[in-house]
Design a protein around this motif. Structure first.
Motif, PDB file in Angstrom:
ATOM      1  N   ALA A  65      -1.363   0.288  -3.201  1.00 50.96           N
ATOM      2  CA  ALA A  65      -1.863   0.443  -4.541  1.00 50.96           C
ATOM      3  C   ALA A  65      -2.507   1.896  -4.620  1.00 50.96           C
ATOM      4  O   ALA A  65      -2.841   2.331  -5.869  1.00 50.96           O
ATOM      5  CB  ALA A  65      -2.970  -0.759  -4.715  1.00 50.96           C
ATOM      6  N   SER A  66      -3.079   2.428  -3.644  1.00 53.55           N
ATOM      7  CA  SER A  66      -3.603   3.544  -3.583  1.00 53.55           C
ATOM      8  C   SER A  66      -2.746   4.983  -3.399  1.00 53.55           C
ATOM      9  O   SER A  66      -3.214   6.020  -3.494  1.00 53.55           O
ATOM     10  CB  SER A  66      -4.629   3.796  -2.580  1.00 53.55           C
ATOM     11  N   GLY A  67      -1.364   4.609  -3.367  1.00 55.96           N
ATOM     12  CA  GLY A  67      -0.423   5.581  -3.271  1.00 55.96           C
ATOM     13  C   GLY A  67      -0.299   6.093  -2.095  1.00 55.96           C
ATOM     14  O   GLY A  67       0.429   7.357  -1.961  1.00 55.96           O
ATOM     15  N   ILE A  68      -0.537   5.683  -1.118  1.00 60.31           N
ATOM     16  CA  ILE A  68      -0.592   6.042   0.337  1.00 60.31           C
ATOM     17  C   ILE A  68       0.733   5.495   1.213  1.00 60.31           C
ATOM     18  O   ILE A  68       1.182   4.569   0.830  1.00 60.31           O
ATOM     19  CB  ILE A  68      -1.753   5.737   1.172  1.00 60.31           C
ATOM     20  N   GLU A  69       1.434   6.533   1.651  1.00 61.96           N
ATOM     21  CA  GLU A  69       2.750   6.171   2.670  1.00 61.96           C
ATOM     22  C   GLU A  69       2.264   5.979   3.964  1.00 61.96           C
ATOM     23  O   GLU A  69       1.461   6.681   4.709  1.00 61.96           O
ATOM     24  CB  GLU A  69       3.653   7.232   2.284  1.00 61.96           C
ATOM     25  N   LYS A 128      -2.527 -11.831   7.680  1.00 64.70           N
ATOM     26  CA  LYS A 128      -3.038 -11.846   6.162  1.00 64.70           C
ATOM     27  C   LYS A 128      -3.894 -10.509   6.348  1.00 64.70           C
ATOM     28  O   LYS A 128      -3.985  -9.815   5.458  1.00 64.70           O
ATOM     29  CB  LYS A 128      -3.830 -12.830   5.981  1.00 64.70           C
ATOM     30  N   HIS A 129      -4.680 -10.200   7.199  1.00 54.63           N
ATOM     31  CA  HIS A 129      -5.401  -9.131   7.152  1.00 54.63           C
ATOM     32  C   HIS A 129      -4.747  -7.840   7.068  1.00 54.63           C
ATOM     33  O   HIS A 129      -5.102  -6.887   6.408  1.00 54.63           O
ATOM     34  CB  HIS A 129      -6.429  -8.991   8.639  1.00 54.63           C
ATOM     35  N   PHE A 130      -3.582  -7.533   8.005  1.00 56.93           N
ATOM     36  CA  PHE A 130      -2.817  -6.706   8.085  1.00 56.93           C
ATOM     37  C   PHE A 130      -2.257  -6.584   6.754  1.00 56.93           C
ATOM     38  O   PHE A 130      -2.049  -5.347   6.040  1.00 56.93           O
ATOM     39  CB  PHE A 130      -1.734  -6.716   9.261  1.00 56.93           C
ATOM     40  N   ALA A 131      -1.509  -7.573   6.197  1.00 54.49           N
ATOM     41  CA  ALA A 131      -0.912  -7.223   4.779  1.00 54.49           C
ATOM     42  C   ALA A 131      -1.873  -6.955   3.688  1.00 54.49           C
ATOM     43  O   ALA A 131      -1.471  -6.182   2.823  1.00 54.49           O
ATOM     44  CB  ALA A 131      -0.239  -8.735   4.505  1.00 54.49           C
ATOM     45  N   ALA A 132      -3.111  -7.206   3.891  1.00 54.23           N
ATOM     46  CA  ALA A 132      -4.003  -7.082   2.751  1.00 54.23           C
ATOM     47  C   ALA A 132      -4.349  -5.361   2.801  1.00 54.23           C
ATOM     48  O   ALA A 132      -4.492  -4.837   2.011  1.00 54.23           O
ATOM     49  CB  ALA A 132      -5.372  -7.702   3.083  1.00 54.23           C
ATOM     50  N   VAL A 133      -4.630  -5.032   4.125  1.00 57.61           N
ATOM     51  CA  VAL A 133      -4.856  -3.514   4.462  1.00 57.61           C
ATOM     52  C   VAL A 133      -3.672  -2.751   3.745  1.00 57.61           C
ATOM     53  O   VAL A 133      -4.064  -1.762   3.117  1.00 57.61           O
ATOM     54  CB  VAL A 133      -4.957  -3.201   5.878  1.00 57.61           C
ATOM     55  N   GLN A 134      -2.547  -3.190   4.115  1.00 63.02           N
ATOM     56  CA  GLN A 134      -1.400  -2.417   3.370  1.00 63.02           C
ATOM     57  C   GLN A 134      -1.060  -2.466   2.030  1.00 63.02           C
ATOM     58  O   GLN A 134      -0.781  -1.431   1.217  1.00 63.02           O
ATOM     59  CB  GLN A 134      -0.035  -3.008   4.144  1.00 63.02           C
ATOM     60  N   ALA A 135      -1.538  -3.636   1.485  1.00 63.38           N
ATOM     61  CA  ALA A 135      -1.755  -3.812  -0.034  1.00 63.38           C
ATOM     62  C   ALA A 135      -2.523  -2.682  -0.746  1.00 63.38           C
ATOM     63  O   ALA A 135      -2.168  -2.090  -1.915  1.00 63.38           O
ATOM     64  CB  ALA A 135      -2.006  -5.146  -0.433  1.00 63.38           C
ATOM     65  N   ILE A 136      -3.737  -2.472  -0.255  1.00 60.94           N
ATOM     66  CA  ILE A 136      -4.594  -1.683  -0.872  1.00 60.94           C
ATOM     67  C   ILE A 136      -4.106  -0.209  -0.591  1.00 60.94           C
ATOM     68  O   ILE A 136      -4.030   0.488  -1.450  1.00 60.94           O
ATOM     69  CB  ILE A 136      -5.807  -1.778  -0.132  1.00 60.94           C
ATOM     70  N   LEU A 137      -3.412   0.171   0.567  1.00 62.07           N
ATOM     71  CA  LEU A 137      -3.031   1.482   0.933  1.00 62.07           C
ATOM     72  C   LEU A 137      -1.799   1.618  -0.384  1.00 62.07           C
ATOM     73  O   LEU A 137      -1.648   2.706  -1.018  1.00 62.07           O
ATOM     74  CB  LEU A 137      -2.333   1.343   2.069  1.00 62.07           C
TER      75      LEU A 137
END
Ligand code: HAM
Length: 442
Positions: A252-256, A241-250
């Protein structure tokens, strides 16, 4: 008497000299600006620490601790005791020590950064030195995925402000210690089944640090490593869940980014998120920045438990990348160069220059070249120096000018040699006309 031999710097340790040092200062300036924009505060810790800080903090069987530290025994104190000391090979352990020692988290989490020399006795090559410099950012006392993401976005902001575009982000999750233990057992079992394919290094690490085998550069072991059990498959629900949350923010921030299950990092203190920024432009030493979460380091060195996440970038590598990408860095030049024709002019000239400098004008004074009382040199040679300095104006302190209580201000670049006389009595009144436009400054 025979000529003494020339003493040189230590292998893998570099002098940073003009004009290169201006690039360093510019980078440091951008770093300070970006850190301030993210509310990260500066920390400076000693470059030497007790050796046990690093053996305990970084891990006994890491390359750094096993073979790359500059360590020595200090002189004995009056009781005959002597400390084992090491030059810091990285900045996180020292910073965490300082945070624990000074109880910095007493009123909540802290966002900190540092900048300075680190020491590792590696084989020197392009992008790898024995004294190198890191900029590091660390956020302590925050456990949520939003701070992992903030850290990554902080690095991305820095690339943007520096003008670096050729980078990619690799991510992985190392899970929690119990998940790593299960994975480790599976990994050992797997490698034991394939003992005959392991090289010497891998055999040595099989029971001490099998995770590091995944990091092998040995081409003969690539297939074996590809088929090894992946840590990511051993993550429990909370870690996922922690890992998924980090990726969701990235996202949404337009980071690849790219998930690299083999990204394990070279230090033992990490858990959950780890990441590296890698460039294709620098050859073998392409990792410009690396970091991750290290929630257990503080307690490991004896502090009160607190979660933490951070990264460090290699300044030499980033500067090299700026060069590769052709990023223009502003070159420092004085606003004005003082041409001084006779000994009588020196004192009044210097009085005027100090007044101009107090108004924020950068002035370089001509000085006698070489030893002895050879004089200031001809006008022609002084103007040559003025041109080479990059100054936009020459200030001419000649006999005529002095007699009139004035100085000649001559445009060296734009303005095609136009010149005006200004009064020596009140430099503050005309200082503003010499200053460079604000946008050409840092
Ligand atoms: P590291 O990956 O060992 O991590 O180093 C970070 C960066 O420092 C590397 O990506 C590289 O750019 C640069 N670097 C490392 N060794 C050398 C060298 N010999 N010559 C030139 N550059 C080098 C750390 O040090 C962790 N303390 C990062 C961290 C902070 N993790 C959490 N917080």
């Amino acid at each position: 008497m025979s000529k003494p031999h020339q003493i040189t710097a230590i292998k893998g340790m570099n002098d940073i000299l003009p004009p290169d040092s201006a690039r360093w200062e510019w980078l440091e300036h951008v770093v300070r600006r970006v850190m301030a924009a993210h509310a990260y505060r500066n920390v400076r810790t000693p470059i030497m620490e007790l050796t046990q800080l690093f053996t305990r903090g970084l891990g006994e069987v890491t390359d750094i601790v096993e073979k790359e530290m500059y360590s020595f025994q200090d002189r004995q104190d009056k009781h005959g005791d002597a400390d084992h000391l090491s030059l810091r090979p990285e900045g996180t352990a020292g910073l965490v020590r300082a945070v624990a020692e000074h109880n910095l988290l007493y009123d909540g989490g802290k966002r900190l950064y540092y900048l300075g020399p680190m020491f590792r006795r590696e084989r020197p090559q392009r992008g790898r030195y024995r004294q190198f410099h890191q900029v590091g950012a660390e956020a302590l006392g925050f456990g949520g995925p939003e701070v992992d993401a903030e850290m990554i976005l902080l690095a991305v902001a820095l690339w943007r402000e520096l003008g670096i575009t050729n980078w990619r982000l690799e991510l992985n999750s190392l899970g929690q210690p119990d998940e790593r233990r299960q994975h480790r057992a599976a990994l050992i079992a797997y490698f034991e089944q394939h003992q005959e394919q392991l090289d010497e290094d891998a055999r040595r690490r099989l029971h001490s640090n099998p995770l590091r085998i995944l990091d092998t550069k040995n081409p003969a072991m690539q297939a074996l490593v590809e088929g090894a059990p992946k840590l990511i498959d051993y993550l429990g629900e909370a870690s996922q869940k922690h890992f998924a949350a980090v990726q969701a923010i990235l996202q949404a921030s337009g980071i690849e980014w790219r998930i690299n299950p083999r990204l394990v990092r070279g230090l033992d203190y990490y858990n959950l998120t780890v990441f590296e920024f890698i460039t294709e432009s620098l050859g073998a030493q392409g990792t410009i920045c690396g970091g991750g979460r290290y929630d257990y380091l503080i307690e490991q060195i004896g502090g009160k438990p607190a979660p933490a996440v951070g990264w460090a970038l290699g300044v030499e590598r980033v500067l090299e990348l700026l060069r590769e990408e052709g990023v223009q860095v502003p070159e420092p030049a004085p606003d004005a160069y003082a041409v001084i024709t006779g000994a009588d002019a020196v004192a009044p000239a210097m009085r005027c220059l100090q007044a101009l400098r107090a108004q924020g004008v950068a002035v370089q004074m001509h000085a006698a070249p070489g030893a002895g009382d050879a004089g200031m040199g001809s006008m022609k040679s002084q103007f040559k120096r003025a041109d080479a300095s990059g100054a936009r104006y020459a200030l001419i302190f000649g006999a005529d000018e002095l007699a009139a209580g004035e100085v000649t201000v001559k445009a060296l670049r734009d303005g095609g040699g136009a010149q005006v006389r200004q009064p020596l009595a009140d430099p503050a009144a005309w200082a503003g006309s010499l200053k460079s436009p604000a946008d050409s400054k840092h």
